[in-house]
Design a protein around this motif. Structure first.
Motif, short mmCIF file in Angstrom:
data_model
loop_
_atom_site.label_atom_id
_atom_site.label_comp_id
_atom_site.label_asym_id
_atom_site.label_seq_id
_atom_site.Cartn_x
_atom_site.Cartn_y
_atom_site.Cartn_z
N ALA A 1 -25.38 2.22 -14.03
CA ALA A 1 -24.43 1.18 -14.39
C ALA A 1 -23.32 1.15 -13.36
O ALA A 1 -23.00 2.17 -12.74
N GLN B 1 -22.90 6.22 -13.88
CA GLN B 1 -21.95 5.12 -13.76
C GLN B 1 -21.29 5.22 -12.40
O GLN B 1 -20.62 6.21 -12.10
N LEU C 1 -20.43 10.23 -13.43
CA LEU C 1 -19.55 9.21 -12.85
C LEU C 1 -19.44 9.45 -11.36
O LEU C 1 -19.18 10.58 -10.91
N SER D 1 -19.25 -0.11 -12.50
CA SER D 1 -17.97 -0.43 -13.14
C SER D 1 -17.06 -1.04 -12.10
O SER D 1 -17.22 -0.81 -10.90
#
Length: 134
Positions: A131, A103, A65, A133
């Motif tokens: 990805a 992410q 993350l 977010s």
């Protein structure tokens, strides 16, 4: 003398049953003789149905993350960008079937993400997912 026709005489009815029979026979004939063409399109190669993983621990993904403040988090702890490669190699050795997912939040800088992806490529992990977010 002539007979007078009364108004109460019944109208002649037409029997529609034979016509409906012919229509249904023609419909069946056209359906049977129609040629169905395969339209041009994309052939999809679907994977063969295999057994699902034995336990959820076997298929855990490796999550990385990147926050809006450019902090890098793995396994619920903050790590340095330079330590991503070592941590991913350790986790990949424990779980070779797990996918690597990076992410990134929208406000994170591209430079940090690029350094993480470069670390993954240098370690030989080319099958990772990026990805975003909200």
């Amino acid at each position: 003398m002539r007979k007078k026709h009364s108004k109460g005489q019944e109208d002649a009815d037409i029997d529609m049953t034979p016509m409906l029979d012919i229509v249904f026979i023609m419909l069946i004939f056209f359906i049977v003789t129609a040629s169905f063409l395969k339209e041009a399109g994309i052939d999809v190669n679907r994977p063969e149905g295999g057994a699902p993983p034995d336990s959820p621990e076997d298929s855990q993904n490796i999550m990385i993350l990147v926050t809006a403040e450019d902090e890098v988090w793995m396994e619920a702890r903050q790590i340095d960008v330079r330590a991503v490669r070592a941590n991913v190699e350790r986790l990949k050795a424990e779980n070779p079937d797990g996918a690597i997912v990076v992410q990134a939040e929208r406000d994170s800088s591209t430079g940090v993400i690029a350094r993480i992806l470069d670390s993954l490529n240098m370690a030989g992990f080319r099958d990772h997912v990026l990805a975003t977010s909200d």
